[in-house]
Write an enzyme that holds these catalytic residues in place. Structure first.
Site, mmCIF file in Angstrom:
data_model
loop_
_atom_site.group_PDB
_atom_site.id
_atom_site.type_symbol
_atom_site.label_atom_id
_atom_site.label_comp_id
_atom_site.label_asym_id
_atom_site.label_seq_id
_atom_site.Cartn_x
_atom_site.Cartn_y
_atom_site.Cartn_z
ATOM 1 N N GLY A 189 -20.510 -67.227 -16.236
ATOM 2 C CA GLY A 189 -21.644 -65.825 -14.696
ATOM 3 C C GLY A 189 -21.097 -64.967 -14.896
ATOM 4 C CE LYS B 213 -13.818 -64.453 -14.082
ATOM 5 N NZ LYS B 213 -15.051 -65.469 -15.593
ATOM 6 C CG ASP C 291 -16.748 -61.504 -20.661
ATOM 7 O OD1 ASP C 291 -18.055 -61.378 -20.832
ATOM 8 O OD2 ASP C 291 -16.766 -62.282 -18.968
ATOM 9 C CD GLU D 242 -12.817 -63.214 -18.216
ATOM 10 O OE1 GLU D 242 -12.549 -64.247 -17.680
ATOM 11 O OE2 GLU D 242 -14.396 -63.088 -18.441
ATOM 12 C CE LYS E 119 -19.627 -63.619 -18.233
ATOM 13 N NZ LYS E 119 -19.392 -62.107 -17.381
ATOM 14 C CG ASP F 74 -12.221 -61.343 -15.779
ATOM 15 O OD1 ASP F 74 -11.639 -60.106 -16.796
ATOM 16 O OD2 ASP F 74 -13.549 -61.676 -15.753
ATOM 17 C CE LYS G 252 -14.362 -61.367 -11.719
ATOM 18 N NZ LYS G 252 -14.832 -60.852 -13.404
ATOM 19 C CB SER H 179 -15.361 -65.510 -10.906
ATOM 20 O OG SER H 179 -15.277 -64.604 -11.069
#
Ligand code: OSB
Ligand code: MG
Length: 369
Positions: free
Chosen positions: A290, A161, A238, A213, A262, A188, A163, A135
């Site tokens: 995570g 991933k 998420d 996400e 998670k 995400d 952000k 990420s």
């Protein structure tokens, strides 16, 4: 086993690089580390709440207060034939999933050590190698993002991933896609958009992403379902998946096609397994998220990611992606093929380094039966 010791401490560790999401930048990590003991054997767990309630409503100091006042007293002195008992014993407290998960994780580690089996085996894991992605926080420019992606891709990570947030999204992701035509990429948003952004988000459909996400509100399902009908890119939830039941609801509503598991957000390994099973039955793939965990929480993530329906690379990156010195030995290593081999020793299978832990401890509380 009878729980005769519960010890928790607040640790602070500096991250190697600041990590920026749509809800803020983190430069260090303050978290609770938990030990649960029975007759001289100790299991370790981590409370993944951040120091401020920005991801969900939990935060380190609040989690400690809930553990001190309610959760630890409900467990100390109790006889447990299986770790799932701990989940039931804490169910009277509403919410506080991450506080519960830290304690429950310590009990799972303790129990599997006493059985002399690895935690992943105790959980019913089947994968012999766990696929790993990374990420990547929001960067200052698309060029900088491409550089960061290059380094992680060269290190072997199976997917990246990215952000995103309004203003730092399409242009940034498109730059990465242009440079890496075949790389598995996902994004995400951590709830940074609204349904009014649907046309804007639809541009992402041209970038061949694995998924997007949590684009909308942290507690939303209905609007995600509406958005999914307008996007080809699969939505992954998420923040919205706070229980196994929430996973069932989200799937029934069509709010997502993939779920991020998670352990902390779901309230422990027992509900995480339940959530995994629901998704598996519904044909919805899952992957392990995570929370910038230390080695202890990371070890739990690696163990749960061995379950059969974890069919997509997770955010369980190597220790060295976060820390100069992790608090476990060996540290978590990612192979050049982008996999982690779950350890074969009992429990989490990594040894907590007591001196390093003591050096970073800011406060400690102990409860004995
Ligand atoms: O949304 O998955 C998230 C980090 C902090 C808060 C929320 C998230 C994340 C990550 C990092 O994506 C995952 C990791 O590398 O631990
Ligand atoms: Mg997320």
């Amino acid at each position: 086993m009878r729980i005769d010791l519960i010890r928790w401490r607040i640790l602070r560790m500096g991250l190697r690089q600041p990590f920026t999401t749509s809800f803020g930048t983190q430069t260090d990590r303050t978290f609770l580390l938990v030990e649960v003991g029975s007759d001289g054997t100790v299991g370790w767990g981590e409370v993944t709440a951040f120091s401020a309630p920005l991801y969900n409503e939990e935060f380190t100091a609040g989690a400690e207060e809930v553990i001190r006042g309610f959760l630890a007293p409900a467990l100390i002195g109790k006889e447990m034939d299986h770790p799932s008992r701990a989940h039931k014993a804490m169910a009277f407290v509403r919410g506080h999933a991450m506080a519960k998960a830290g304690l429950e994780g310590g009990i799972w580690d303790l129990w599997s050590r006493l059985q002399d089996i690895p935690l992943h085996e105790a959980l019913g894991g089947t994968h012999r190698a766990v696929e790993v992605g990374v990420s990547i926080g929001i960067q200052d420019s698309p060029e900088r993002l491409v550089d960061v992606v290059s380094a992680f891709s060269a290190a072997g990570y199976r997917r990246v991933k990215l952000k995103i947030e309004p203003g730092r999204d399409f242009r940034y992701v498109a730059a990465v896609r242009k440079q890496f035509p075949d790389l598995p990429i996902m994004v995400d948003a951590n709830s940074a958009y609204t349904l009014a952004d649907a046309d804007h988000l639809r541009k992402m459909d041209d970038l061949g992403l694995m998924m997007i996400e949590q684009p909308l509100d942290h507690d939303d399902m209905v609007e995600h379902a509406a958005l999914q009908t307008r996007l080809r890119t699969p939505i992954c939830l998420d923040e919205s998946i706070r229980s196994p039941k929430a996973a069932r609801d989200a799937i029934a509503l069509g709010a997502c096609r993939i779920i991020n598991i998670k352990i902390g957000r779901l309230g422990g390994l027992t509900p995480a397994i339940h959530c995994h099973d629901i998704c598996q039955e519904a044909g919805v793939p899952v992957w392990c998220g995570g929370m910038l965990e230390s080695g202890v929480g990371r070890a739990h993530n690696v163990a749960v990611a061995t379950l059969p329906n974890f069919t997509l690379p997770g955010d369980t990156a190597a220790s060295s992606r976060y820390w100069d010195e992790d608090i476990i030995e060996p540290e978590v290593l990612v192979s050049p093929e982008g996999t982690i081999c779950p350890p074969t020793g009992p429990g989490i299978g990594y040894r907590p380094l007591l001196e390093r832990i003591a050096m970073r401890t800011e406060s400690l509380v102990e409860l004995r039966a």
